[in-house]
Design an enzyme around this catalytic site. Structure first.
Site, short mmCIF file in Angstrom:
data_model
loop_
_atom_site.label_atom_id
_atom_site.label_comp_id
_atom_site.label_asym_id
_atom_site.label_seq_id
_atom_site.Cartn_x
_atom_site.Cartn_y
_atom_site.Cartn_z
N CYS B 22 0.69 -1.06 0.03
CA CYS B 22 0.34 0.13 -0.21
C CYS B 22 0.77 1.25 0.17
O CYS B 22 2.21 1.47 0.30
CB CYS B 22 -0.59 0.35 1.08
SG CYS B 22 -1.81 -1.98 1.60
N GLY B 51 0.71 -0.40 -4.72
CA GLY B 51 -0.95 -1.29 -4.63
C GLY B 51 -1.17 -1.44 -6.09
O GLY B 51 -1.94 0.78 -6.61
N ASN B 125 -0.14 1.31 5.56
CA ASN B 125 0.34 0.46 4.79
C ASN B 125 2.01 0.54 5.70
O ASN B 125 1.97 0.97 7.39
CB ASN B 125 1.15 2.44 4.30
CG ASN B 125 2.62 1.31 3.97
OD1 ASN B 125 2.50 0.41 2.98
ND2 ASN B 125 3.55 2.05 3.41
N GLY B 126 1.25 -1.22 6.15
CA GLY B 126 2.11 -1.34 7.11
C GLY B 126 1.69 -3.21 7.35
O GLY B 126 0.97 -3.64 6.49
N CYS B 261 13.41 0.15 6.11
CA CYS B 261 13.48 -0.84 4.95
C CYS B 261 14.31 -0.24 3.97
O CYS B 261 14.12 0.30 3.02
CB CYS B 261 11.59 -1.46 4.63
SG CYS B 261 11.64 -2.60 3.17
N TYR B 267 13.42 -0.97 -4.74
CA TYR B 267 12.93 -1.09 -5.25
C TYR B 267 11.95 -1.24 -5.56
O TYR B 267 10.45 -0.77 -6.44
CB TYR B 267 12.53 -3.04 -4.79
CG TYR B 267 11.98 -4.00 -5.75
CD1 TYR B 267 12.03 -4.21 -7.46
CD2 TYR B 267 10.28 -3.91 -5.19
CE1 TYR B 267 10.51 -4.58 -8.15
CE2 TYR B 267 9.42 -4.58 -6.39
CZ TYR B 267 9.29 -4.83 -7.50
OH TYR B 267 8.41 -5.37 -8.30
N ASP B 370 19.50 -5.89 -12.24
CA ASP B 370 18.65 -6.15 -12.15
C ASP B 370 18.62 -6.07 -10.62
O ASP B 370 19.59 -6.07 -9.86
CB ASP B 370 18.10 -7.33 -12.49
CG ASP B 370 16.81 -7.67 -12.56
OD1 ASP B 370 16.33 -7.09 -11.98
OD2 ASP B 370 16.07 -8.84 -12.51
N ASP B 371 17.72 -5.35 -10.08
CA ASP B 371 17.06 -5.01 -8.26
C ASP B 371 17.74 -6.90 -7.00
O ASP B 371 17.87 -6.81 -6.28
CB ASP B 371 16.24 -4.08 -8.42
CG ASP B 371 15.30 -5.15 -8.57
OD1 ASP B 371 14.76 -6.21 -7.92
OD2 ASP B 371 14.22 -4.42 -9.58
N CYS B 407 9.75 -11.85 4.92
CA CYS B 407 9.62 -10.40 5.80
C CYS B 407 8.71 -10.59 6.38
O CYS B 407 7.66 -10.99 5.93
CB CYS B 407 9.88 -9.22 4.60
SG CYS B 407 9.31 -7.25 5.31
N CYS B 458 16.56 -1.60 8.12
CA CYS B 458 15.92 -3.09 8.14
C CYS B 458 16.61 -3.80 7.03
O CYS B 458 16.20 -3.77 5.92
CB CYS B 458 14.18 -3.07 8.54
SG CYS B 458 14.15 -4.64 8.34
N CYS B 461 15.77 -9.29 5.06
CA CYS B 461 15.56 -10.25 4.56
C CYS B 461 16.88 -10.64 3.62
O CYS B 461 16.78 -12.33 3.49
CB CYS B 461 14.18 -10.02 3.90
SG CYS B 461 15.05 -8.20 2.89
#
Lengths: 489, 489, 489, 489
Positions: B22, B51, B125-126, B261, B267, B370-371, B407, B458, B461
């Site tokens: 979101c 989103g 958003n979360g 994040c 990304y 690429d990411d 994540c 953070c 991941c």
């Protein structure tokens, strides 16, 4: 300065780009290597940039022709059950651009018709310069017209010639000398696929192959989308017949010089297409390189207006050694139905479709590459956006010469009254756009971007040098419109 | 080799990207400088990449709240008459990403609710890591749930606290210590707009200003879209209240380390956004530069996978001196409703969404940026496409470290079973993708791309170093689902 | 005369009929004799006259509940693939009428919710007179409300009681004494179907059976639609549980007199339904017979206003011996989206929805049967239409007493200010309608049309004799609305 | 008995009624008393029973013609903004019935075309028996066809004749002798409205007037809907021209006997229409009266199958003295998109579209009036439904003679193989339907229901006495179809 409020003019004229009419795609798959409907679907997605107003697919079906077409994008018009239902060995598809007055459902293609020898479907990209005369003559003989599309005229001519010729392709060869202007088209009968490119070769058309199946497309990027290998471009004046005997090439009896549209390279075509042996991406990069030589400037970075300006910017950067940067981001979610801001919101909403990368351009001297200037208002908006974002200088480089003449072969260029280059010097245009300097690609350099000897292409919109006749009725302003459907209310 | 048919796996798992939940936007315009509904509309278009499943706008309206929300893109859901009808001084909007199971109309936001003190709208958003426990406790006390969204839980907590506190913002401050996980949210009453960012600051949230009107957005690119100037980021744990007295900042009583994040830079975010003082574009270019140093290679050109890979490629090119080229074109017309090819068509349809620029890459040694690599199948497809297009070598460079951990704060990463890096060495992954060489950004370098001292973000991941607790029920696999609406049939 | 232009008033108040809230249907089919989704679909079509704004179906599905609901008619909302996807053994459906302010998607039923013991779906027909008090008390305890529907309140009460009771049906029994007003409702858990009729039995609810499968419906015509045999009406205050042990009847601990709505017979119900043992058709015919005795008149023919007036006309004809004729034709193609005529067109467009059979009525003395008079304007239009068509005399006979009081139990009657009978004598009403004579059914005769001893039914709208309390907040005009979705723009 | 499962046959052949093609409406309003678009809208709603597949409205507009047409009901196709946009003085509308194969958007009318003299719009109701020959001849001369509609053929003929005649109406008069079969049509140019009825007068067409404005309609009920007074029927072979000089009548040079379709009275037309001086309602009642004399029976009540059977039942009741009752209720909410039950559900779902009024018929001897028997399966379903509902006896009376012959003039009657009366005696048909007795209206009595001397009407479907030639190609089964659009997937 002398243009009081370019921002407002821009919004009143929201969609002021240059447009061409349509993209076509065809499949002949006797060996079943390709499913005609799915192939058309994927290919039309690949050439959707050539027209977003309507689209359609037709396939042969046991002696009949099944089809579906409607207003809207390919992704909106087709659903899985439709593709499943459209079964056959031959198929043609179409995406259509139209100016506002012809933007109606009746004009969606392929055109479907039945004549004395059976059923035909037509997908067409082009503009006949003698459409008015042909239509008038046909009406004089008792014909009726239900659309405002050129292919309806061509259908009548084919139907008339077909009575005297042994095959549909022979009829097409008889019709071609009667046609003036630009046309790349596909004709499908329940047994054959016929591809036709006009003697000038104004619009592109190429052949691809998958195993023993053939495809024909407006642009080679559509071949990639269906996994086909490029075979060759169809030649100007050539008629290619695909039937159970394979591929056959016929040639219309016309003696004109090839004059393919140079603007396909500059703007219309997708950057990954190759047209008449020349890579669109390479041509665009080359235009950037030439601009770097013709209009050098000291700067900190080179950026491009998405999408075609980016290719030219990469070329300019390579030639000049000034680093290439992403300076402008395009919002891919602005759809056809974008709600325009109200008058009071306009000034603030300049950064919706395009946004400047403030962080990158702030305090920098920027070379900005764009493909063309029509009215000048869009360029003015972009220059202003960059300066508002902090750019110290904006040097505008245009990868084409100034627009000076109308196009009679399909490109939707505004009247000379609205072409900024018809009324202003380059210096004045720089002032109008707010750029710190302005450079257009030189007219003479056009041949260089496609590695030509100076022949074989049409640059009439820049040079006024028209390779084919100008239609009388366009000069006098007569219209063939007769009815006004209410769509989209 | 050991993955039998990566192409097929890819198609079965069509939408395998990494997703976040979101985007939010809010307006408080007492001076009328902004129209809340039009501003939300333009801003939501700017953050639509966060989103695409559903969206909505709510505005205050004489003590009530008017709203419209539905499944679909912003351009599909809103029509001019709606924006005209949504009149007010305050507004909030929302675009929602959802994984398949929650992709239902009931979950469209803003969440609208009435409690003892009146009406509220929430845009969120979360991901709460203790959602399950909170929900269970609330149900135990007699609460009912009509959606599967976290903001419904938060609404209950606010409603409960509000009985004991003098204001809605006080209630929010009481609720925050009960919440675990990531949340950036906007709460609108008919009189106030309240913006909240969780104590870790997992998700971005920033403030902009136009004259005396304020806006709050998930990303700064939304500020540009409404013509607002950037004021500042909202701090982790901060509660900002916008009302007739202007802007007021409160601080939740929490003592945790900021851990925003890192994947927003890699990304999620739009390249023209600036998050917590760091330009997304600059971070991406920097990751490319670092890769050029960490994994240098001799090559003829650098290209990027659109869109985020392009930024890293420009950085790699700058650092390495290898020329940047456009090597892959993305088709912008592939919509949400893309009809997937049948099994028999799959092999041929690899070049629909992305196409290689054959002319550019043919015979060349290519560095491909690429990411990230998730399952490895997408990378394998792209490498194969480039080689089919004639690339002599393809050297894959990934602008992030290998994905190794799930994540719990909102990013939709597949289970470890599906993460290729959990089961294979980098050498093996190179083999799986078909790349001639493969290099990931080093874990230690993450801090460098955002100019950090190694704290404040953070990277769980990649590192498994979780800054906040891991939810119990996720480990045990319990579900809160209860009903299954039939949408889109 | 004193009403200047009743025709115009009528058009301004186009939808001036009397309405009730909703119809419900449920299936419990352990033996698979009925498919829950298809049965609901067919049954909802049969009771569509009870509500045309929204509809929905929910079925149990392996411990969860699957559902689909939306604004629109049953024929618009459901497609074959949905019914196929809704698989289960238990199902409930709903059709909803709503007055304008609550006509929003959020209010579509069945209401879906999850509470501490799992998932529930509710279909509800009724109006709680203490909704405001219950809601306020629940909010005071921290509840939030996302709809404006009574079943959301009931859901909270069930969720609260369920914590202290061993079963959902026990919780329902505990909730019932807290509820005031009218409610016939169905509650579905993944294991059970529970049918509840309020202690007054205001709204109808009956049980049918097919082999070992049970159905519950607002009206018996829905039983016919699914091929079920009528078993019995559910009694006022009864709770019927359908589960794997079959059918079980429980009784709420309430001591009130049955008072089912008499207007179901006069207007709401379908003529082929049988409610509490009385045929709707028979009741209507009987009202016509009584009118023939109470207000005899010499005439050439008896006609009825479709649909309910026709039944009364047949009864009047039988009793009086005056021939029954079809005198008015109703256009079944006028849909919900009828485009109203402009002011200038209004006078001419009186014969669109209803048309007089000029050939039949010309020169004739006509007895016209209608079910009720609200504002008087509709009657005036119809009388005028008949006279314009040539009727010599029009004698209006109304198969109910004059409307004098508001209904607090679900019927959407306008305020007393708008009830013509509150301000005018019968003689004056005759003048307003333009009828040559006017007769209402006598209040005392209501009992006769349902063969009652004068007890067991509610006639408060005619008599002011309310069988249950009048809600305080309705008298003071407080509202529970909090938000205003924009639908249908 | 010998038909194993009539119920199943019925469902396989769900839509087995008899159909006619289309309804037309036109307005010429020089004085502005009528708005052409709104008038067409209201009138098309009134004649919607003549066709529900597609509809359209065209109005003149400053020398052009504006229009909107699409698949769907009038209430689905038109929205307020469209009617507002369709401004003019002249308008024509159309509602279309079509059998399955022609049910495509291209065939929606009015047909819009441009020919040598300008634009025309055509609305057409009929069937040319020599369509195939005319089309073939036109194709032989080079014509192309884009639809499968007769009016496209007529347009060509008009376009051809118009070159040699001074006016459009003269051209029409030249075309009429070339046409065979049934046609009532309206032709609109930007200046004129022309109404044409074929020399046999198969289909109805009448004129109405409002102040100085004229309207033309398929049925007089459309005149009522726009508030127009009936002027007169258009005569067989008459051409009526409405232009600035008012109304002018021309007469085609044909010498055939009038033979209007008797089935308009029995089934097609709305009961409140008056055709060629005879009230449809009166004709239907008369057929009931005649049946009471021809096939008397002792019974307790007379009921009718809605709608046309009700009128006949009222007549039967009057003549026989047996009381009229409502015995069957029709569900008006079953739309075009009704989801058919699955095989396993079929037996139970007999009472969805029609339901028996069990309370009324239980234990009673019932006379059941219906308009016709085609396959016998529908009658069998209804008789069974009544017996299941408890009827002691069901005596079926049909208000027309047995169907024995195909119709070539527009009525969609199944082939003789499917006509039950072609293969069975009346006694056998009684057995098939399950009726206790069966009586058809005598062939000789047809003249009596329209008070004719036995001439002037066509009863070929009953008598085999065809008033006009039978088309050769229909006997040989050739088809003019050529393409198959995919609609409704």
């Amino acid at each position: 300065m002398f243009l009081n409020s370019p921002m407002q003019a821009d919004f009143n004229q929201e969609d002021q780009g240059l447009h061409e009419e349509c993209g076509v795609f065809g499949v002949y798959s006797q060996d079943g290597a390709l499913d005609p409907a799915y192939s058309c679907y994927n290919a039309l997605l690949a050439i959707q940039h050539r027209g977003q107003e309507s689209c359609g697919i037709a396939v042969n079906n046991n002696g009949l022709i099944s089809y579906h077409k409607d207003m809207g994008l390919v992704s909106e018009v087709f659903r899985p059950r439709m593709l499943e239902s459209l079964k056959g060995q031959i198929g043609i598809g179409h995406v259509r651009y139209s100016n506002e007055k012809d933007n109606v459902r009746e004009n969606a293609q392929p055109l479907m018709m039945r004549y004395v020898k059976g059923a035909l479907a037509l997908s067409y990209n082009g503009t006949l310069t003698n459409a008015h005369e042909l239509k008038h003559e046909l009406q004089r003989r008792g014909s009726i017209f239900q659309t405002t599309m050129d292919p309806e005229i061509i259908s009548y001519l084919i139907a008339r010639e077909r009575r005297k010729t042994p095959s549909i392709e022979e009829a097409v060869l008889q019709v071609m000398p009667q046609l003036r202007g630009a046309y790349s088209m596909l004709i499908m009968s329940p047994q054959k696929l016929i591809a036709v490119r006009d003697p000038h070769g104004f619009r592109p058309l190429c052949i691809g192959k998958v195993e023993q199946s053939y495809v024909v497309a407006s642009e080679s990027c559509a071949l990639d989308a269906v996994g086909a290998d490029f075979v060759r471009d169809i030649e100007p004046g050539e008629v290619v017949v695909f039937d159970r005997n394979g591929l056959r090439s016929l040639k219309a009896d016309t003696k004109v010089q090839k004059s393919s549209c140079i603007f396909e390279y500059i703007y219309f075509a997708r950057t990954d297409s190759v047209i008449d042996g020349v890579s669109v991406y390479a041509a665009r990069k080359e235009s950037g390189r030439l601009l770097a030589r013709q209009h050098p400037v000291e700067a900190d970075m080179v950026i491009g207006v998405p999408e075609s300006g980016i290719d030219a910017a990469i070329g300019f950067s390579e030639e000049s050694g000034i680093p290439y940067e992403k300076g402008i981001v395009k919002n891919g979610y602005i759809g056809r139905t974008f709600i325009k801001p109200t008058q009071s919101e306009r000034e603030r909403s300049v950064r919706i479709k395009l946004n400047a990368l403030s962080h990158a351009v702030k305090g920098k001297r920027v070379v900005l590459l764009d493909d063309s200037i029509v009215r000048g208002t869009t360029s003015a908006r972009i220059v202003k956006m960059l300066k508002d974002a902090g750019a110290a200088e904006v040097h505008l480089r245009i990868s084409s010469p100034p627009f000076l003449w109308p196009c009679y072969y399909g490109t939707d260029i505004p009247s000379r009254d609205n072409l900024v280059a018809c009324k202003h010097t380059i210096e004045e245009i720089a002032g109008i756009t707010g750029a710190d300097s302005l450079g257009f690609l030189e007219l003479d350099s056009l041949k260089d971007i496609i590695h030509s000897d100076g022949t074989g292409f049409c640059d009439a919109c820049f040079s006024g040098n028209y390779p084919a006749e100008i239609p009388e009725h366009l000069l006098t302003g007569q219209s063939d419109r007769y009815c006004q459907p209410l769509e989209h209310l």
